[in-house]
Design a protein around this motif. Structure first.
Motif, PDB file in Angstrom:
ATOM      1  N   GLY B 213       0.783  -1.227   0.000  1.00 31.60           N
ATOM      2  CA  GLY B 213       0.000   0.000   0.000  1.00 31.60           C
ATOM      3  C   GLY B 213       0.815   1.277   0.000  1.00 31.60           C
ATOM      4  N   ARG B 214       2.118   1.178  -0.202  1.00 28.68           N
ATOM      5  CA  ARG B 214       2.941   2.377  -0.296  1.00 28.68           C
ATOM      6  C   ARG B 214       3.748   2.341  -1.581  1.00 28.68           C
ATOM      7  N   ILE B 215       4.094   3.545  -2.093  1.00 31.35           N
ATOM      8  CA  ILE B 215       5.065   3.601  -3.185  1.00 31.35           C
ATOM      9  C   ILE B 215       6.446   3.568  -2.524  1.00 31.35           C
ATOM     10  N   LEU B 216       7.038   2.404  -2.577  1.00 28.21           N
ATOM     11  CA  LEU B 216       8.294   2.226  -1.851  1.00 28.21           C
ATOM     12  C   LEU B 216       9.432   2.907  -2.601  1.00 28.21           C
ATOM     13  N   GLU B 217       9.325   2.884  -3.925  1.00 31.93           N
ATOM     14  CA  GLU B 217      10.419   3.416  -4.720  1.00 31.93           C
ATOM     15  C   GLU B 217       9.859   3.841  -6.073  1.00 31.93           C
ATOM     16  N   ALA B 218      10.266   5.021  -6.541  1.00 30.66           N
ATOM     17  CA  ALA B 218       9.808   5.487  -7.849  1.00 30.66           C
ATOM     18  C   ALA B 218      10.971   6.148  -8.579  1.00 30.66           C
ATOM     19  N   GLY B 219      10.958   6.027  -9.891  1.00 30.16           N
ATOM     20  CA  GLY B 219      12.022   6.650 -10.663  1.00 30.16           C
ATOM     21  C   GLY B 219      11.956   6.199 -12.100  1.00 30.16           C
ATOM     22  N   PRO B 220      12.885   6.672 -12.925  1.00 32.50           N
ATOM     23  CA  PRO B 220      12.920   6.211 -14.316  1.00 32.50           C
ATOM     24  C   PRO B 220      13.219   4.719 -14.351  1.00 32.50           C
ATOM     25  N   PRO B 221      12.773   4.044 -15.391  1.00 29.22           N
ATOM     26  CA  PRO B 221      12.943   2.590 -15.433  1.00 29.22           C
ATOM     27  C   PRO B 221      14.390   2.148 -15.263  1.00 29.22           C
ATOM     28  N   SER B 222      15.306   2.917 -15.830  1.00 21.61           N
ATOM     29  CA  SER B 222      16.709   2.508 -15.721  1.00 21.61           C
ATOM     30  C   SER B 222      17.114   2.392 -14.256  1.00 21.61           C
ATOM     31  N   GLN B 223      16.660   3.357 -13.459  1.00 21.96           N
ATOM     32  CA  GLN B 223      17.026   3.334 -12.044  1.00 21.96           C
ATOM     33  C   GLN B 223      16.352   2.179 -11.314  1.00 21.96           C
ATOM     34  N   ILE B 224      15.015   2.017 -11.541  1.00 20.68           N
ATOM     35  CA  ILE B 224      14.290   1.001 -10.787  1.00 20.68           C
ATOM     36  C   ILE B 224      14.764  -0.403 -11.158  1.00 20.68           C
ATOM     37  N   PHE B 225      14.992  -0.611 -12.461  1.00 24.11           N
ATOM     38  CA  PHE B 225      15.328  -1.975 -12.878  1.00 24.11           C
ATOM     39  C   PHE B 225      16.810  -2.290 -12.728  1.00 24.11           C
ATOM     40  N   GLU B 226      17.672  -1.254 -12.833  1.00 24.04           N
ATOM     41  CA  GLU B 226      19.117  -1.545 -12.808  1.00 24.04           C
ATOM     42  C   GLU B 226      19.754  -1.263 -11.461  1.00 24.04           C
ATOM     43  N   THR B 227      19.328  -0.173 -10.814  1.00 20.32           N
ATOM     44  CA  THR B 227      19.935   0.131  -9.521  1.00 20.32           C
ATOM     45  C   THR B 227      18.875   0.402  -8.463  1.00 20.32           C
ATOM     46  N   PRO B 228      18.008  -0.607  -8.198  1.00 15.62           N
ATOM     47  CA  PRO B 228      16.977  -0.390  -7.179  1.00 15.62           C
ATOM     48  C   PRO B 228      17.622  -0.141  -5.819  1.00 15.62           C
ATOM     49  N   GLN B 229      17.059   0.819  -5.080  1.00 17.34           N
ATOM     50  CA  GLN B 229      17.647   1.204  -3.800  1.00 17.34           C
ATOM     51  C   GLN B 229      17.159   0.322  -2.666  1.00 17.34           C
ATOM     52  N   GLU B 230      15.929  -0.153  -2.778  1.00 11.75           N
ATOM     53  CA  GLU B 230      15.317  -0.849  -1.651  1.00 11.75           C
ATOM     54  C   GLU B 230      15.489  -2.366  -1.786  1.00 11.75           C
ATOM     55  N   ALA B 231      15.704  -2.998  -0.666  1.00 16.09           N
ATOM     56  CA  ALA B 231      15.886  -4.450  -0.670  1.00 16.09           C
ATOM     57  C   ALA B 231      14.639  -5.158  -1.184  1.00 16.09           C
ATOM     58  N   ARG B 232      13.442  -4.629  -0.808  1.00 14.54           N
ATOM     59  CA  ARG B 232      12.203  -5.260  -1.233  1.00 14.54           C
ATOM     60  C   ARG B 232      12.019  -5.157  -2.747  1.00 14.54           C
ATOM     61  N   THR B 233      12.430  -4.020  -3.307  1.00 14.10           N
ATOM     62  CA  THR B 233      12.359  -3.870  -4.759  1.00 14.10           C
ATOM     63  C   THR B 233      13.251  -4.903  -5.431  1.00 14.10           C
ATOM     64  N   ARG B 234      14.447  -5.031  -4.916  1.00 16.12           N
ATOM     65  CA  ARG B 234      15.387  -6.009  -5.494  1.00 16.12           C
ATOM     66  C   ARG B 234      14.818  -7.419  -5.391  1.00 16.12           C
ATOM     67  N   ALA B 235      14.223  -7.712  -4.227  1.00 11.88           N
ATOM     68  CA  ALA B 235      13.664  -9.058  -4.023  1.00 11.88           C
ATOM     69  C   ALA B 235      12.529  -9.316  -5.018  1.00 11.88           C
ATOM     70  N   PHE B 236      11.659  -8.313  -5.199  1.00  8.13           N
ATOM     71  CA  PHE B 236      10.536  -8.469  -6.135  1.00  8.13           C
ATOM     72  C   PHE B 236      11.054  -8.668  -7.554  1.00  8.13           C
ATOM     73  N   LEU B 237      12.000  -7.808  -7.947  1.00  9.06           N
ATOM     74  CA  LEU B 237      12.497  -7.887  -9.331  1.00  9.06           C
ATOM     75  C   LEU B 237      13.214  -9.205  -9.584  1.00  9.06           C
ATOM     76  N   SER B 238      13.901  -9.714  -8.581  1.00 12.55           N
ATOM     77  CA  SER B 238      14.603 -10.982  -8.804  1.00 12.55           C
ATOM     78  C   SER B 238      13.606 -12.127  -8.961  1.00 12.55           C
ATOM     79  N   ARG B 239      12.424 -11.950  -8.395  1.00 12.82           N
ATOM     80  CA  ARG B 239      11.399 -12.991  -8.563  1.00 12.82           C
ATOM     81  C   ARG B 239      10.759 -12.948  -9.946  1.00 12.82           C
ATOM     82  N   VAL B 240      10.570 -11.735 -10.485  1.00 12.06           N
ATOM     83  CA  VAL B 240       9.790 -11.641 -11.720  1.00 12.06           C
ATOM     84  C   VAL B 240      10.643 -11.524 -12.971  1.00 12.06           C
ATOM     85  N   LEU B 241      11.903 -11.135 -12.847  1.00 12.33           N
ATOM     86  CA  LEU B 241      12.701 -10.949 -14.067  1.00 12.33           C
ATOM     87  C   LEU B 241      13.389 -12.247 -14.474  1.00 12.33           C
TER      88      LEU B 241
END
Lengths: 277, 241
Positions: B213-241
């Motif tokens: 229910g929160r926007i944990l991280e926002a930014g241009p795709p290059s940032q979110i997909f290549e250098t995510p700042q948050e551990a949860r973002t990284r965990a999510f992306l590693s599951r779906v990519l």
């Protein structure tokens, strides 16, 4: 798929064809046995001769059948002027019952009360109360006609049933349809009129057909307040010939209408079930 | 047209679904909402279209608080189009009737006046020969394209897409994404809840990662997909990519 089942080719088709033949044979034999028992045993009953004369009298049947058929035209006429009014009133009640506008609350409450009352009463009671009660006010012709008030009684009762059936149809339309329509900027009443109701009414066509079949039968109840429709006519013949065969004739005429109509409603219902699964 | 969300909160019963969303959408922007199921993406879109009332916070359309209780949602929805995961075409109408219903009723336009306007839409999205078909005669991808045309026919200023490819067979996803690419090319303002990461990466201006229910991280795709700042973002992306 696509192969003719009467020329089985695969092992399974041969097996299933044999099973089917077996089932048909057993079903045919057991039905024949039961029919034989009835045909042979019933005439052995001590009162059979009298029953046969009073209920299955070919001569009386032939004499009264044309008159019954003629009287049935009145049943059909009553049905035909009641049915459209029931459909209109039922739809109006269903819509009124779902009104959410606060200013229209009295209308909604009236619809709820109406439906509760008329679904909760035996049809014959409503026919008596309205059919005898209102002409009892001493109204002049044609306002004292039992056709008028008897028909009104049928319309009120059946509209209440139809309203509930339509409402169940409205509730069966998925919320995603409403949401999609709302998201386009349609008004609430347009959503109801163009998206929800057309789908709801299509879905409840078979259920409503069953109600209208019941209506065709209940038209006979009007005979209690005067109109000489088929049931009353059969009673007249019964007294005239001291024979119950005219009732059998009336029953056959009803069945000639109701069985095909019921089968057709079942067919529609099956088709819908298949379409939705 | 600018849509601004300020501290938007929403709960279903005791379950908080949106816990303070801030988001600004400017004309021509394309925002992709990503995140696990239940993270609040769909609810957020439905709140923006006023299909769900919000509990707290504000939603402003060109500075007007549209989320205010009692605000008439109808004119707002006419400016904000929405497409759903399950297409939600009206099954008793042909494709072209689906598309023309809202302009007819809302703008009072006649079928004759509308047809020349909607025919090119069908043609542009490869459905010129499907206009008179009923929804059950169309494939999922075709139905979803009709649903997009239906929303576009109201000439919305912003389009919301709620996981519109999630119910499609994989081989049909491409034809729907092509439509989005097309709209992107025309400069349509869009917000998408999506699981199509490749698509988000290719076209989005901004990617928002939603989590509980929160926007944990926002930014241009290059940032979110290549250098995510948050551990949860990284965990999510590693599951779906």
């Amino acid at each position: 798929m696509g192969s003719n089942p009467s020329y089985p080719r695969t092992k399974r088709q041969i097996y299933e064809a044999r099973q089917r033949r077996r089932a048909n044979l057993i079903g045919g034999l057991s039905t024949a046995a039961v029919l034989m028992a009835i045909v042979l045993l019933v005439p052995l009953a001590p009162g059979w001769a009298a029953v046969k004369r009073v209920f299955f009298n070919g001569e009386v049947f032939a004499k009264t059948f044309p008159g019954l058929l003629n009287a049935f035209l009145l049943d059909i006429a009553i049905f035909l002027w009641c049915a459209p009014l029931i459909a209109v009133l039922g739809l109006a009640l269903a819509i009124a019952r779902d009104l959410r506008t606060p200013a229209l609350t009295p209308l909604r409450l009236a619809a709820v009360g109406f439906i509760d009352v008329f679904r909760g009463l035996p049809v014959i009671l409503v026919i008596y109360l309205i059919g005898f009660g209102i002409p009892g006010l001493g109204l002049p012709r044609p306002w004292n006609s039992p056709y008028l008030w008897g028909s009104l009684a049928l319309i009120l009762v059946y509209a209440a049933y139809v309203a509930e059936v339509i409402r169940s149809g409205i509730e069966s339309v998925h919320d995603s349809q409403r949401n999609a329509a709302l998201s386009l900027g349609l008004s609430g009443s347009d959503v109801m009129r163009f998206v929800v109701l057309p789908q709801a009414i299509r879905r409840v066509v078979p259920a409503n057909m069953n109600l209208f079949i019941a209506l065709q039968k209940d038209v006979a109840l009007l005979s209690f307040i005067g109109p000489v429709e088929i049931f009353r006519q059969a009673g007249v013949y019964k007294s005239l010939y001291a024979n119950f065969t005219p009732y059998l004739g009336a029953a056959l005429i009803f069945l000639a209408i109701t069985i095909p109509a019921t089968r057709y409603a079942d067919h529609l219902m099956n088709r819908q079930r298949k379409a939705r699964s | 047209m600018t849509l601004v969300l300020e501290n938007v909160q929403k709960a279903f019963g005791d379950v908080p679904v949106l816990r303070g969303i801030d988001l600004t959408i400017v004309p021509g922007q394309m925002i992709c909402l990503i995140g696990a199921s239940g993270s609040g993406k769909s609810t957020l879109l439905r709140c923006m279209n006023l299909l769900e009332p919000i509990d707290d916070g504000r939603i402003l359309l060109d500075g007007v608080e549209i989320s205010e209780p009692g605000h008439d949602p109808q004119p707002v929805r006419q400016r904000i189009g929405m497409v759903f995961q399950s297409y939600n075409l009206f099954p008793h109408m042909t494709a072209v009737e689906n598309v023309m219903l809202a302009p007819r009723r809302v703008h009072g336009q006649s079928r004759a006046a509308l047809r020349p306007r909607v025919e090119p839409l069908f043609a542009r999205f490869g459905l010129a020969d499907r206009m008179e078909h009923y929804p059950d005669q169309l494939s999922g991808g075709q139905q979803q394209r009709v649903a997009i045309i239906r929303a576009l026919a109201m000439r919305p200023e912003i389009m919301l897409f709620d996981e519109i490819t999630s119910a499609l067979d994989p081989e049909l996803v491409g034809e729907v994404l092509d439509v989005l690419r097309h709209l992107r090319g025309e400069g349509m303002t869009m917000v998408l809840a999506t699981h199509e990461m490749g698509f988000a990466r290719e076209l989005a201006d901004t990617v928002c990662f939603l989590d509980q229910g929160r926007i944990l991280e926002a930014g241009p795709p290059s940032q979110i997909f290549e250098t995510p700042q948050e551990a949860r973002t990284r965990a999510f992306l590693s599951r779906v990519l």
